[in-house]
Design an enzyme around this catalytic site. Structure first.
Site, mmCIF file in Angstrom:
data_model
loop_
_atom_site.group_PDB
_atom_site.id
_atom_site.type_symbol
_atom_site.label_atom_id
_atom_site.label_comp_id
_atom_site.label_asym_id
_atom_site.label_seq_id
_atom_site.Cartn_x
_atom_site.Cartn_y
_atom_site.Cartn_z
ATOM 1 N N TYR A 59 -2.162 -1.321 10.925
ATOM 2 C CA TYR A 59 -2.383 -1.857 9.574
ATOM 3 C C TYR A 59 -1.197 -1.484 8.670
ATOM 4 O O TYR A 59 -0.636 -2.335 7.974
ATOM 5 C CB TYR A 59 -3.700 -1.300 8.984
ATOM 6 C CG TYR A 59 -3.784 -1.461 7.488
ATOM 7 C CD1 TYR A 59 -4.039 -2.714 6.930
ATOM 8 C CD2 TYR A 59 -3.567 -0.383 6.628
ATOM 9 C CE1 TYR A 59 -4.086 -2.871 5.554
ATOM 10 C CE2 TYR A 59 -3.610 -0.534 5.248
ATOM 11 C CZ TYR A 59 -3.876 -1.785 4.719
ATOM 12 O OH TYR A 59 -3.907 -1.952 3.355
ATOM 13 N N SER A 104 0.839 -1.198 0.000
ATOM 14 C CA SER A 104 0.000 0.000 0.000
ATOM 15 C C SER A 104 0.869 1.242 0.000
ATOM 16 O O SER A 104 1.996 1.233 0.517
ATOM 17 C CB SER A 104 -0.844 -0.011 1.279
ATOM 18 O OG SER A 104 -1.415 1.243 1.524
ATOM 19 N N LYS A 153 2.067 -3.761 6.582
ATOM 20 C CA LYS A 153 2.555 -3.668 5.194
ATOM 21 C C LYS A 153 4.062 -3.404 5.171
ATOM 22 O O LYS A 153 4.813 -4.024 4.410
ATOM 23 C CB LYS A 153 1.808 -2.569 4.425
ATOM 24 C CG LYS A 153 0.314 -2.818 4.252
ATOM 25 C CD LYS A 153 0.028 -4.079 3.443
ATOM 26 C CE LYS A 153 -1.448 -4.355 3.293
ATOM 27 N NZ LYS A 153 -1.745 -5.708 2.822
#
Ligand code: NAD
Ligand code: UD1
Length: 337
Positions: free
Chosen positions: A149, A124, A153
């Site tokens: 979150y 992302s 990544k």
């Protein structure tokens, strides 16, 4: 190729499965349906006119995952499975680290065990963190996420780079998505979040259907042309096509490729709202609200690397993204009636 798609019934996974099937690949979906529905798999088959193999399992279930590799000769894995709600990750960090990190490590260990060493991973733009200047270029530092979150990544990217350094036989593509929106033009698959959406376009869609009263615009005092936040929205079908290109690249190159998948163009919250009004044919109510904690004023991709190395470029405009989103949402609404 025989492509195993984890999270293949989800929003981006389902569109990628269609694109893979249409480009001559065979698809095996592994999904636990924690954030998707089984009907989506039938719809993938309906659009592509081809069957997929489905395993309703959790990628953390090592024995079940091993059976998938036992029963199929998997050439490559496209790895979408994971949780993605930023706000929830702040409240329940262990849930996110458990699913995203443990899930990925289990998957990599099973792949290694069966000699499958090609992975395309859903990363992302969030890995660029809050400090980098825009547009984001792949050579920038990516070691400062702002929420659990985002950290998953950053961490998974690092795990994959470490794996490649230790085992040069691996081919890995880290695809850094910007803001995927829209739906397949057939209206059969799209984004269908449960409850009140956190992301902009799913929220606008519910205002358009009348389920929600008005959009809260999070801040109109940013240093952007109209004061509202600017993002690089990309049609999910363009994004899906980028995965097929990344797969072709990974099949020809060992090592790690980090690449942005965006359009290179920024659009503001109000621009998206007005494009959606044109798509649905009526005005949509909105109210200016305070800025949302953790939001950046503006970010978009430098897309040079994707063009040069993958021969990939986004084609769809925000008008088309909103048209296809509305087409899907309207169809869902009609089916529910
Ligand atoms: P999604 O929730 O629609 O799809 C994820 C799929 O994975 C779902 O079908 C879910 O049921 C499945 N899943 C989750 N945990 C699983 C597990 N342990 N085992 C098996 N299946 C599991 O999300 P999406 O929008 O399609 O995103 C796909 C990937 O792309 C995610 O990794 C997400 O973090 C990443 N990503 C998404 C965006 C975005 O804006 N949508 C942006 C950047 C990155
Ligand atoms: C967010 C996540 C990002 C994640 C992505 C997809 C943050 C800080 N970032 O990106 O990590 O990859 O979702 O899941 O959460 N907006 C409104 N009103 C709304 C919703 C959004 O004005 O009701 C604005 C936001 O302030 C932002 C823009 O719309 O300017 C886009 O928001 P959103 O769709 O949530 O995506 P991001 O915040 O870019």
């Amino acid at each position: 190729m025989n492509v195993l798609v984890t999270g293949g019934a989800g929003f981006i996974g389902s569109h990628t499965c269609v694109e893979l099937l249409e480009n001559g690949h065979d698809v095996i979906i592994v999904d636990n349906f924690s954030n998707s529905k089984q009907i989506c798999v039938e719809r993938i088959e309906q659009i592509a006119g081809k069957k997929v193999q489905l395993y309703s399992i959790d990628i953390r279930d090592r024995a079940a995952l091993s059976r998938v590799f036992e029963e199929n000769s998997v050439d490559c894995v496209i790895h979408f499975a994971g949780y993605k709600a930023v706000g929830e990750s702040v409240k329940l960090p262990l849930k996110y680290y458990q699913n995203n990190i443990t899930g990925t490590i289990t998957l990599l260990e099973v792949m290694e065990q069966y000699g499958c060493r090609m992975m395309v991973f859903s990363s992302s733009a969030t890995v660029y963190g809050p400090e980098n200047p825009i547009p984001y270029v792949e050579t920038m530092k990516t070691n400062e996420a702002t929420n659990p979150y985002g950290w998953t990544k950053v961490m998974i990217e690092q795990i994959l780079r470490d794996l490649s350094a230790a085992q040069p036989a691996w081919s890995i593509a880290l695809l850094r998505y910007f803001n995927p929106i829209g739906a397949h033009p057939s209206g059969l698959i799209g984004e269908d979040p449960q409850g009140i959406p956190n992301n902009l376009v799913p929220y606008i869609a519910k205002v358009a259907t009348g389920e929600l009263e008005s959009l809260g615009v999070f801040g109109n005092d940013y240093d952007t042309p109209d004061g509202t936040g600017v993002r690089d929205y990309i049609h999910v079908v363009d994004l899906a096509a980028g995965h097929v290109k990344a797969l072709d690249y990974a099949a020809r190159h060992k090592g790690v490729l980090e690449v942005n998948l965006g359009t290179g163009r920024g659009s503001s919250v109000l621009e998206i709202l007005h494009a959606y009004e044109r798509a649905c044919g009526h005005e949509l109510a909105y109210q200016i609200k305070p800025r949302r904690a953790g939001d950046l004023p503006a970010f978009y991709a430098d897309t040079t690397k994707a063009k040069e190395l993958l021969g990939w470029e986004a084609r769809f405009t925000i008008e088309e993204m909103c048209r296809d989103s509305w087409n899907f949402v309207k169809r869902q609404m009609e089916e529910a009636e």
